[in-house]
Design a protein around this motif. Structure first.
Motif, PDB file in Angstrom:
ATOM      1  N   ALA A 186      50.186  32.293  45.516  1.00 26.51           N
ATOM      2  CA  ALA A 186      51.589  32.580  44.732  1.00 26.51           C
ATOM      3  C   ALA A 186      51.758  32.440  43.501  1.00 26.51           C
ATOM      4  CB  ALA A 186      52.820  32.890  46.103  1.00 26.51           C
ATOM      5  N   PRO A 187      52.347  32.806  42.724  1.00 25.07           N
ATOM      6  CA  PRO A 187      53.876  32.218  41.114  1.00 25.07           C
ATOM      7  C   PRO A 187      54.278  30.948  41.711  1.00 25.07           C
ATOM      8  CG  PRO A 187      53.384  34.984  42.083  1.00 25.07           C
ATOM      9  CD  PRO A 187      52.547  34.387  43.210  1.00 25.07           C
ATOM     10  N   ASP A 188      55.033  31.329  43.106  1.00 23.11           N
ATOM     11  CA  ASP A 188      55.973  30.673  43.040  1.00 23.11           C
ATOM     12  C   ASP A 188      55.408  29.061  43.726  1.00 23.11           C
ATOM     13  OD1 ASP A 188      56.053  31.966  45.294  1.00 23.11           O
ATOM     14  OD2 ASP A 188      58.113  31.937  45.524  1.00 23.11           O
ATOM     15  N   GLY A 189      53.935  29.594  44.209  1.00 27.02           N
ATOM     16  CA  GLY A 189      53.064  28.270  45.411  1.00 27.02           C
ATOM     17  C   GLY A 189      52.603  27.301  45.034  1.00 27.02           C
ATOM     18  N   ASN A 190      52.452  26.344  45.554  1.00 29.83           N
ATOM     19  CA  ASN A 190      52.375  24.900  45.506  1.00 29.83           C
ATOM     20  C   ASN A 190      51.278  24.218  46.312  1.00 29.83           C
ATOM     21  OD1 ASN A 190      51.883  21.885  45.316  1.00 29.83           O
ATOM     22  ND2 ASN A 190      53.745  21.710  45.289  1.00 29.83           N
ATOM     23  N   PRO A 191      49.531  24.413  45.188  1.00 32.79           N
ATOM     24  CA  PRO A 191      48.758  24.231  46.660  1.00 32.79           C
ATOM     25  C   PRO A 191      48.603  22.669  46.709  1.00 32.79           C
ATOM     26  CG  PRO A 191      48.101  25.666  44.229  1.00 32.79           C
ATOM     27  CD  PRO A 191      49.670  25.036  43.446  1.00 32.79           C
ATOM     28  N   ARG A 192      49.172  21.520  46.670  1.00 32.72           N
ATOM     29  CA  ARG A 192      48.918  20.964  46.963  1.00 32.72           C
ATOM     30  C   ARG A 192      49.980  21.143  48.511  1.00 32.72           C
ATOM     31  NH1 ARG A 192      47.594  15.658  45.525  1.00 32.72           N
ATOM     32  NH2 ARG A 192      47.681  16.537  43.264  1.00 32.72           N
ATOM     33  N   ALA A 193      51.121  21.887  48.504  1.00 31.90           N
ATOM     34  CA  ALA A 193      51.825  21.673  49.286  1.00 31.90           C
ATOM     35  C   ALA A 193      51.253  22.523  50.738  1.00 31.90           C
ATOM     36  CB  ALA A 193      53.483  22.092  49.422  1.00 31.90           C
ATOM     37  N   VAL A 194      50.326  23.165  50.723  1.00 37.22           N
ATOM     38  CA  VAL A 194      50.600  24.905  51.118  1.00 37.22           C
ATOM     39  C   VAL A 194      48.996  23.567  52.098  1.00 37.22           C
ATOM     40  CG1 VAL A 194      49.054  26.366  51.385  1.00 37.22           C
ATOM     41  CG2 VAL A 194      51.563  26.443  50.394  1.00 37.22           C
ATOM     42  N   LEU A 195      48.416  23.106  51.267  1.00 40.04           N
ATOM     43  CA  LEU A 195      46.895  22.025  51.817  1.00 40.04           C
ATOM     44  C   LEU A 195      47.844  21.425  52.429  1.00 40.04           C
ATOM     45  CD1 LEU A 195      44.357  22.264  48.709  1.00 40.04           C
ATOM     46  CD2 LEU A 195      44.304  23.660  50.571  1.00 40.04           C
ATOM     47  N   GLY A 196      48.551  20.729  52.733  1.00 42.10           N
ATOM     48  CA  GLY A 196      49.031  19.763  52.738  1.00 42.10           C
ATOM     49  C   GLY A 196      49.928  20.123  54.560  1.00 42.10           C
ATOM     50  N   GLU A 197      50.078  21.127  54.856  1.00 46.03           N
ATOM     51  CA  GLU A 197      50.809  21.776  55.700  1.00 46.03           C
ATOM     52  C   GLU A 197      49.754  22.047  56.404  1.00 46.03           C
ATOM     53  OE1 GLU A 197      53.311  25.487  55.387  1.00 46.03           O
ATOM     54  OE2 GLU A 197      53.904  24.331  53.915  1.00 46.03           O
ATOM     55  N   ILE A 198      48.831  23.056  56.228  1.00 50.88           N
ATOM     56  CA  ILE A 198      47.399  23.102  56.841  1.00 50.88           C
ATOM     57  C   ILE A 198      46.699  21.091  57.248  1.00 50.88           C
ATOM     58  CG2 ILE A 198      45.216  24.262  56.781  1.00 50.88           C
ATOM     59  CD1 ILE A 198      46.295  26.094  54.722  1.00 50.88           C
ATOM     60  N   ALA A 199      46.725  20.910  56.108  1.00 48.56           N
ATOM     61  CA  ALA A 199      45.989  19.553  56.959  1.00 48.56           C
ATOM     62  C   ALA A 199      46.811  18.960  58.179  1.00 48.56           C
ATOM     63  CB  ALA A 199      46.186  17.818  55.716  1.00 48.56           C
ATOM     64  N   ARG A 200      47.793  18.708  58.075  1.00 46.80           N
ATOM     65  CA  ARG A 200      48.795  18.563  59.151  1.00 46.80           C
ATOM     66  C   ARG A 200      48.649  19.392  60.593  1.00 46.80           C
ATOM     67  NH1 ARG A 200      53.012  17.816  55.014  1.00 46.80           N
ATOM     68  NH2 ARG A 200      53.793  19.451  55.908  1.00 46.80           N
ATOM     69  N   ASP A 201      48.720  20.424  60.356  1.00 46.46           N
ATOM     70  CA  ASP A 201      48.111  21.438  61.619  1.00 46.46           C
ATOM     71  C   ASP A 201      46.992  20.985  62.431  1.00 46.46           C
ATOM     72  OD1 ASP A 201      50.009  22.850  61.272  1.00 46.46           O
ATOM     73  OD2 ASP A 201      49.435  24.861  60.453  1.00 46.46           O
ATOM     74  N   ALA A 202      46.040  20.182  60.778  1.00 49.17           N
ATOM     75  CA  ALA A 202      45.040  19.998  61.326  1.00 49.17           C
ATOM     76  C   ALA A 202      44.234  19.029  62.249  1.00 49.17           C
ATOM     77  CB  ALA A 202      43.582  19.799  60.238  1.00 49.17           C
ATOM     78  N   ARG A 203      45.500  17.489  62.235  1.00 50.33           N
ATOM     79  CA  ARG A 203      45.342  16.611  62.750  1.00 50.33           C
ATOM     80  C   ARG A 203      45.963  16.553  63.484  1.00 50.33           C
ATOM     81  NH1 ARG A 203      46.613  15.089  57.449  1.00 50.33           N
ATOM     82  NH2 ARG A 203      49.113  15.445  57.769  1.00 50.33           N
ATOM     83  N   ALA A 204      47.230  17.513  63.863  1.00 50.57           N
ATOM     84  CA  ALA A 204      48.071  17.799  65.347  1.00 50.57           C
ATOM     85  C   ALA A 204      46.473  18.512  66.300  1.00 50.57           C
ATOM     86  CB  ALA A 204      49.073  18.774  64.623  1.00 50.57           C
ATOM     87  N   ALA A 205      45.863  19.468  65.138  1.00 54.09           N
ATOM     88  CA  ALA A 205      44.736  20.262  66.108  1.00 54.09           C
ATOM     89  C   ALA A 205      43.760  19.016  67.079  1.00 54.09           C
ATOM     90  CB  ALA A 205      44.626  21.057  65.562  1.00 54.09           C
ATOM     91  N   GLU A 206      43.569  18.164  66.469  1.00 54.37           N
ATOM     92  CA  GLU A 206      42.538  17.248  66.374  1.00 54.37           C
ATOM     93  C   GLU A 206      42.975  16.436  67.669  1.00 54.37           C
ATOM     94  OE1 GLU A 206      39.073  16.071  63.256  1.00 54.37           O
ATOM     95  OE2 GLU A 206      41.319  15.767  62.275  1.00 54.37           O
ATOM     96  N   ALA A 207      44.703  15.173  67.581  1.00 54.12           N
ATOM     97  CA  ALA A 207      45.346  15.013  68.273  1.00 54.12           C
ATOM     98  C   ALA A 207      44.979  15.690  69.805  1.00 54.12           C
ATOM     99  CB  ALA A 207      46.471  14.431  67.728  1.00 54.12           C
ATOM    100  N   SER A 208      45.326  16.836  70.007  1.00 56.70           N
ATOM    101  CA  SER A 208      45.580  17.616  71.204  1.00 56.70           C
ATOM    102  C   SER A 208      44.293  18.172  71.885  1.00 56.70           C
ATOM    103  CB  SER A 208      45.928  19.409  70.309  1.00 56.70           C
ATOM    104  OG  SER A 208      46.322  20.606  71.731  1.00 56.70           O
ATOM    105  N   ALA A 209      42.988  17.973  70.890  1.00 52.31           N
ATOM    106  CA  ALA A 209      41.929  18.722  71.938  1.00 52.31           C
ATOM    107  C   ALA A 209      41.613  16.592  72.017  1.00 52.31           C
ATOM    108  CB  ALA A 209      40.836  18.413  70.739  1.00 52.31           C
ATOM    109  N   SER A 210      41.831  15.420  71.392  1.00 48.36           N
ATOM    110  CA  SER A 210      41.471  14.029  71.904  1.00 48.36           C
ATOM    111  C   SER A 210      41.919  13.916  72.853  1.00 48.36           C
ATOM    112  CB  SER A 210      41.329  13.288  70.834  1.00 48.36           C
ATOM    113  OG  SER A 210      42.443  13.035  70.599  1.00 48.36           O
TER     114      SER A 210
END
Length: 427
Positions: free
Chosen positions: A401-425
């Protein structure tokens, strides 16, 4: 590259020529009297005329005729409902014997599925395409049987390209150059970039692969969503395509895949990432479709996206032998090719793929078959993937998006991924 070759139905001649034979593990010998196998399957059809219910009912009746004493009870549900309905059945203790749906990993981790090697004959299991067989594994044991595959290539409208004087792109610079020429000629969507909620995990993965990254690291053991390569990819999209007004009047975060496909069929899109079903639909609508491998940052992308749906067998009713014999029948070349033909999918077995590739009537699908062998699939064997996929669909549009921050958004998704992995394990 160039014009897509039109194809027509039928592979009988090729099968005869190749003398491909099916291995049926005891199908003709019969099974225990009075056994009814409950099958729940997804509907690949778009109308009542081509519903998957007809395919499964015809196949079930043919099997019942071959195997007295075994009945197949077929339920076909839309893709919007089938995964949820099967989950409800399992939760209520009413699991079907067989389910053909989108994901198997949660059920495998919960110990609810038969391992494939306890079900089907050795020739049937060995005949699955190796990368699909491996994708069906959890902890190196196969639980998911691939059922219908697809892959992606870059589609372009040949007439729009000719009018714009554009060349089919081989890399991202070429893609941007072609998009600029299309935009200058008034093409509504020079490049359609669907990053809306419908299937943006697929579009995102294709671009990440093109930039040398992906969802998982090179060992396939951990997510790398906010890696430098992925950040660079999303930054390029934001600045070089979206920021230059080359993706059309709808913000990518608001554009769903089906909207983009429909616009391509209407002749409003210069380029997009597509699959075989779209090619046939567009050609029937009069669009001259060209295809090339997905471009990457410095040439062809390292891989394209491969997609498969899954068949699985639940233990609950205890019909292991009968399930296995029926699956041997399901995965004969005749049945695999009939389903692939009907819904413009790629076969999931070696012998059926060989037959399709050799058939001149399927010449337009050969590039997709070639790409499938080296494609990369979602990490469907990980129970964390469902949550990661949802996070991508929810958030990725903001990255460009025009005001988007690719690094920040990918960081959010990465945190969700780590939480999902922790939950699965922790299960």
């Amino acid at each position: 590259m160039g014009k897509a070759v039109r194809r027509y139905r039928g592979t009988t001649a090729v099968l005869a020529a190749l003398t491909i034979t099916a291995t049926l593990s005891g199908c003709g010998a019969g099974a225990a009297d009075g056994v009814t196998l409950k099958l729940v399957a997804a509907d690949y059809g778009s109308t009542d005329a081509n519903t998957s219910e007809k395919y499964w009912n015809d196949l079930a009746r043919a099997y019942e005729k071959k195997t007295p004493g075994v009945k197949i009870d077929v339920t076909v549900l839309s893709w919007k409902d089938v995964d949820r309905e099967v989950a409800g059945m399992v939760e209520r203790g009413e699991a079907p014997d067989l389910a053909q749906i989108g994901a198997y990993a949660d059920y495998a981790h919960e110990g609810k599925l038969y391992p494939v090697d306890t079900l089907v004959s050795v020739p049937t299991q060995a005949n699955f395409l190796p990368m699909l067989r491996q994708a069906g594994e959890v902890d190196r044991v196969q639980y998911g049987l691939p059922f219908g595959a697809s892959t992606r290539m870059l589609f372009f409208n040949e007439e729009l390209f000719d009018k714009a004087g554009a060349a089919p792109p081989a890399d991202w610079d070429g893609l941007r150059t072609a998009a600029r020429k299309l935009e200058a000629k008034g093409v509504k969507f020079p490049f359609a970039l669907p990053l809306g909620s419908e299937e943006s995990q697929a579009e995102t993965m294709m671009w990440l692969l093109g930039g040398g990254g992906g969802y998982r690291d090179t060992t396939g053991t951990a997510y790398q969503i906010d890696s430098p390569a992925n950040v660079q990819t999303m930054t390029w999209l934001k600045e070089e395509l979206v920021g230059e007004g080359l993706t059309g009047p709808v913000a990518p975060g608001d554009l769903d895949r089906q909207q983009a496909f429909d616009a391509f069929v209407r002749g409003e899109v210069g380029m997009l990432n597509g699959h075989p079903t779209l090619m046939e639909t567009a050609e029937k609508a009069g669009v001259k479709v060209g295809t090339v491998p997905l471009p990457g940052v410095n040439g062809k992308a390292k891989a394209t996206l491969g997609v498969a749906d899954w068949m699985m067998a639940f233990k609950e009713n205890g019909h292991r032998k009968e399930i296995g014999e029926f699956l041997d029948f399901v995965y004969t070349d005749k049945n695999v090719l009939e389903f692939s033909d009907r819904y413009d999918l790629l076969p999931v077995t070696v012998t059926a793929s060989t037959a399709m590739e050799a058939d001149p009537e399927h010449a337009a699908l050969r590039p997709f078959l070639e790409e499938l062998a080296g494609s990369e699939l979602y990490p469907v064997g990980e129970t964390s993937w469902a949550k990661v996929s949802e996070s991508v669909k929810k958030n990725i549009g903001r990255a460009v998006a025009p005001d988007g921050n690719p690094r920040a958004v990918l960081g959010e998704i990465a945190r969700d991924a780590r939480a999902a992995e922790a939950s699965a394990s922790a299960r």
